[in-house]
Design a protein around this motif. Structure first.
Motif, PDB file in Angstrom:
ATOM      1  N   GLN A 140       1.160  -1.266   0.042  1.00  0.00           N
ATOM      2  CA  GLN A 140      -0.016  -0.262   0.413  1.00  0.00           C
ATOM      3  C   GLN A 140       0.723   1.279   0.224  1.00  0.00           C
ATOM      4  OE1 GLN A 140      -3.833   0.173  -0.143  1.00  0.00           O
ATOM      5  NE2 GLN A 140      -3.018   2.151  -0.693  1.00  0.00           N
ATOM      6  N   GLU A 141       2.201   0.985   0.690  1.00  0.00           N
ATOM      7  CA  GLU A 141       2.880   2.554   1.061  1.00  0.00           C
ATOM      8  C   GLU A 141       3.382   2.582  -0.503  1.00  0.00           C
ATOM      9  OE1 GLU A 141       5.338   1.954   4.216  1.00  0.00           O
ATOM     10  OE2 GLU A 141       3.943   2.282   5.919  1.00  0.00           O
ATOM     11  N   LEU A 142       3.740   1.367  -1.251  1.00  0.00           N
ATOM     12  CA  LEU A 142       4.612   1.560  -2.459  1.00  0.00           C
ATOM     13  C   LEU A 142       3.837   2.035  -3.101  1.00  0.00           C
ATOM     14  CD1 LEU A 142       6.917   0.016  -4.056  1.00  0.00           C
ATOM     15  CD2 LEU A 142       5.783  -0.705  -4.884  1.00  0.00           C
ATOM     16  N   LEU A 143       2.423   1.411  -3.951  1.00  0.00           N
ATOM     17  CA  LEU A 143       1.680   1.929  -3.937  1.00  0.00           C
ATOM     18  C   LEU A 143       1.911   3.614  -3.763  1.00  0.00           C
ATOM     19  CD1 LEU A 143      -1.325   0.302  -4.930  1.00  0.00           C
ATOM     20  CD2 LEU A 143       0.060   0.958  -7.001  1.00  0.00           C
ATOM     21  N   ASP A 144       1.375   4.220  -2.658  1.00  0.00           N
ATOM     22  CA  ASP A 144       0.898   6.231  -2.329  1.00  0.00           C
ATOM     23  C   ASP A 144       1.815   6.408  -2.458  1.00  0.00           C
ATOM     24  OD1 ASP A 144      -1.470   5.175  -1.452  1.00  0.00           O
ATOM     25  OD2 ASP A 144      -0.818   5.743   0.954  1.00  0.00           O
ATOM     26  N   LEU A 145       3.395   5.741  -2.207  1.00  0.00           N
ATOM     27  CA  LEU A 145       4.316   6.639  -2.917  1.00  0.00           C
ATOM     28  C   LEU A 145       4.637   6.968  -4.008  1.00  0.00           C
ATOM     29  CD1 LEU A 145       6.619   9.058  -1.214  1.00  0.00           C
ATOM     30  CD2 LEU A 145       7.836   6.711  -1.059  1.00  0.00           C
ATOM     31  N   LEU A 146       4.778   5.704  -4.797  1.00  0.00           N
ATOM     32  CA  LEU A 146       5.321   5.635  -6.164  1.00  0.00           C
ATOM     33  C   LEU A 146       4.404   6.108  -7.755  1.00  0.00           C
ATOM     34  CD1 LEU A 146       8.194   4.670  -5.312  1.00  0.00           C
ATOM     35  CD2 LEU A 146       7.881   2.802  -6.335  1.00  0.00           C
ATOM     36  N   ALA A 149       4.168  -0.104 -10.641  1.00  0.00           N
ATOM     37  CA  ALA A 149       4.290   1.204 -10.053  1.00  0.00           C
ATOM     38  C   ALA A 149       4.671   2.002 -11.116  1.00  0.00           C
ATOM     39  CB  ALA A 149       4.364   0.854  -8.383  1.00  0.00           C
ATOM     40  N   LYS A 150       6.099   1.967 -11.359  1.00  0.00           N
ATOM     41  CA  LYS A 150       6.446   2.464 -12.415  1.00  0.00           C
ATOM     42  C   LYS A 150       6.137   2.551 -14.116  1.00  0.00           C
ATOM     43  CE  LYS A 150       9.890   4.454  -9.203  1.00  0.00           C
ATOM     44  NZ  LYS A 150      10.025   5.990  -9.122  1.00  0.00           N
ATOM     45  N   SER A 151       5.544   1.415 -13.955  1.00  0.00           N
ATOM     46  CA  SER A 151       5.437   1.400 -15.548  1.00  0.00           C
ATOM     47  C   SER A 151       3.827   2.482 -15.385  1.00  0.00           C
ATOM     48  CB  SER A 151       4.301   0.161 -15.432  1.00  0.00           C
ATOM     49  OG  SER A 151       4.748  -0.695 -16.308  1.00  0.00           O
ATOM     50  N   TYR A 152       3.050   2.483 -14.442  1.00  0.00           N
ATOM     51  CA  TYR A 152       2.134   3.674 -14.295  1.00  0.00           C
ATOM     52  C   TYR A 152       2.872   5.225 -14.201  1.00  0.00           C
ATOM     53  CZ  TYR A 152      -1.022   7.258 -11.934  1.00  0.00           C
ATOM     54  OH  TYR A 152      -2.082   8.624 -12.447  1.00  0.00           O
ATOM     55  N   LEU A 153       3.751   5.372 -13.810  1.00  0.00           N
ATOM     56  CA  LEU A 153       4.647   6.631 -14.180  1.00  0.00           C
ATOM     57  C   LEU A 153       5.474   7.135 -15.618  1.00  0.00           C
ATOM     58  CD1 LEU A 153       4.950   8.796 -11.540  1.00  0.00           C
ATOM     59  CD2 LEU A 153       7.329   7.727 -11.321  1.00  0.00           C
ATOM     60  N   THR A 154       5.898   6.060 -15.944  1.00  0.00           N
ATOM     61  CA  THR A 154       5.659   6.427 -17.225  1.00  0.00           C
ATOM     62  C   THR A 154       4.550   6.815 -18.471  1.00  0.00           C
ATOM     63  OG1 THR A 154       8.235   4.628 -17.034  1.00  0.00           O
ATOM     64  CG2 THR A 154       7.658   5.042 -19.369  1.00  0.00           C
ATOM     65  N   VAL A 155       3.839   6.004 -18.435  1.00  0.00           N
ATOM     66  CA  VAL A 155       2.347   5.456 -19.438  1.00  0.00           C
ATOM     67  C   VAL A 155       2.008   6.927 -19.282  1.00  0.00           C
ATOM     68  CG1 VAL A 155       0.461   4.687 -20.200  1.00  0.00           C
ATOM     69  CG2 VAL A 155       2.771   3.657 -19.443  1.00  0.00           C
ATOM     70  N   PHE A 156       2.114   7.617 -17.364  1.00  0.00           N
ATOM     71  CA  PHE A 156       1.319   9.398 -16.396  1.00  0.00           C
ATOM     72  C   PHE A 156       1.926  10.145 -17.523  1.00  0.00           C
ATOM     73  CE2 PHE A 156       1.499  12.338 -13.827  1.00  0.00           C
ATOM     74  CZ  PHE A 156       0.101  12.089 -13.781  1.00  0.00           C
ATOM     75  N   SER A 157       3.162   9.920 -17.884  1.00  0.00           N
ATOM     76  CA  SER A 157       4.479  11.057 -18.121  1.00  0.00           C
ATOM     77  C   SER A 157       4.036  11.136 -19.242  1.00  0.00           C
ATOM     78  CB  SER A 157       5.898  10.659 -17.906  1.00  0.00           C
ATOM     79  OG  SER A 157       6.219  10.383 -16.564  1.00  0.00           O
ATOM     80  N   GLU A 158       4.017   9.768 -20.113  1.00  0.00           N
ATOM     81  CA  GLU A 158       4.204   9.765 -21.831  1.00  0.00           C
ATOM     82  C   GLU A 158       2.784  10.751 -21.692  1.00  0.00           C
ATOM     83  OE1 GLU A 158       5.110   5.749 -23.184  1.00  0.00           O
ATOM     84  OE2 GLU A 158       5.801   6.943 -24.308  1.00  0.00           O
TER      85      GLU A 158
END
Ligand code: NAP
Length: 258
Positions: free
Chosen positions: A102-108, A149-158
């Motif tokens: 849960q903390e991983l998702l919250d932070l990342l 979680a990092k996939s979310y961040l990359t796709v979100f950024s794109e």
């Protein structure tokens, strides 16, 4: 003078960005949990760059009230947001604790999404601004929930890059490989055996990201070695990518998780 807000600014990549931006004349808002270390960073930066303003926000970004406080500061107007704070879990999903997941998702995921949402209106209003999301080369491999979680961040950024590029706002997904910071030690990951040429320095990562942001790139992969590896994991067959991902994950496990 421009203002940058950096999460996870006391160590590793975030600390390196703070030094780089101070050299470039930015006022800084530094965010992390450890107030003593935040103060220490402020003293070091002020010694070299007495002309810049430095605000400190002590916040645990996995705690909603702390995240709301940082969001409120971002809403007031900043020129650059660096979503950098992060940690990794050394256990596989079947062995990990739910609280850590849960903390991983919250932070990342949640914190970068919320801070970006808060920072954007003022940026759109002034017709300029930039967001760097510190993702990872892991966003292209299937190596546990960290990768997800990092996939979310990359796709979100794109996606955001496409949405706001005509509004004068730059968005970059920074995807480093293994970087010498406190990350692996904090996550109690076993890193012995990793060849030296695969290690990047935090200064190398922040410098290349900064250059790529100025060039209007959407994805930044620092280091020739990771340019090759990222081509394999981005465009290679998924069964191979899944195998690489799980191999890395299993190697990083703590001894007692065996
Ligand atoms: P690091 O040296 O461990 O630094 C992490 C920073 O995040 C510290 O300033 C820490 O400060 C802060 N932080 C951690 N948890 C926090 C929380 N709950 N709330 C607020 N701040 C928090 O790690 P790093 O390697 O620089 O990692 C930075 C980013 O790079 C992460 O997103 C990571 O996933 C990514 N990344 C790292 C590597 C690598 O090999 N190192 C590779 C690819 C991507 P406090 O403890 O004081 O809060």
């Amino acid at each position: 003078m421009k203002t940058a807000l950096i999460t996870g600014a006391t160590a590793g990549i975030g600390e390196s960005f703070a030094r780089l931006l101070a050299r470039n004349g930015y006022n800084l808002i530094l965010v992390a949990r450890d107030l003593d270390r935040l103060n220490q960073r402020k003293i070091e930066l002020r010694e070299l760059h007495p002309q810049i303003k430095i605000e400190l926000l002590k916040a645990d970004l996995t705690v909603a009230s702390d995240l709301n406080m940082v969001s409120a500061r971002a809403e007031k107007g900043i020129d650059l947001l660096i979503n950098n704070a992060g940690f990794g879990i050394n256990k596989t999903f079947t062995k990990s604790e739910f609280v850590q997941e849960q903390e991983l998702l919250d932070l990342l995921v949640k914190a970068p999404m919320q801070l970006t949402h808060s920072a954007l209106p003022a940026m759109l209003n002034q017709g300029s601004g930039a967001i760097i999301n510190v993702s990872s080369i892991a966003s292209w491999i299937a190596g546990g929930t960290y990768s997800a979680a990092k996939s979310y961040l990359t796709v979100f950024s794109e996606s955001l890059h496409s949405e706001v590029k005509d509004s004068g706002i730059k968005v970059l997904s920074l995807c480093p490989g293994f970087t010498r910071t406190e990350f692996h030690q904090r996550g109690r990951m076993r890193m012995n055996g990793l060849p030296n040429f695969l290690w990047l320095s935090a200064d190398q990562v922040s410098k290349i990201a900064w250059r790529d942001l100025q060039r209007g790139r959407v994805i930044s992969v620092p280091g020739w070695q990771y340019k090759i590896i990222s081509s394999i994991v981005r465009f290679g067959p998924r069964p191979l990518v899944r195998k690489i991902g799980m191999n890395i994950k299993m190697k990083q496990r703590q001894r007692k998780d065996k």
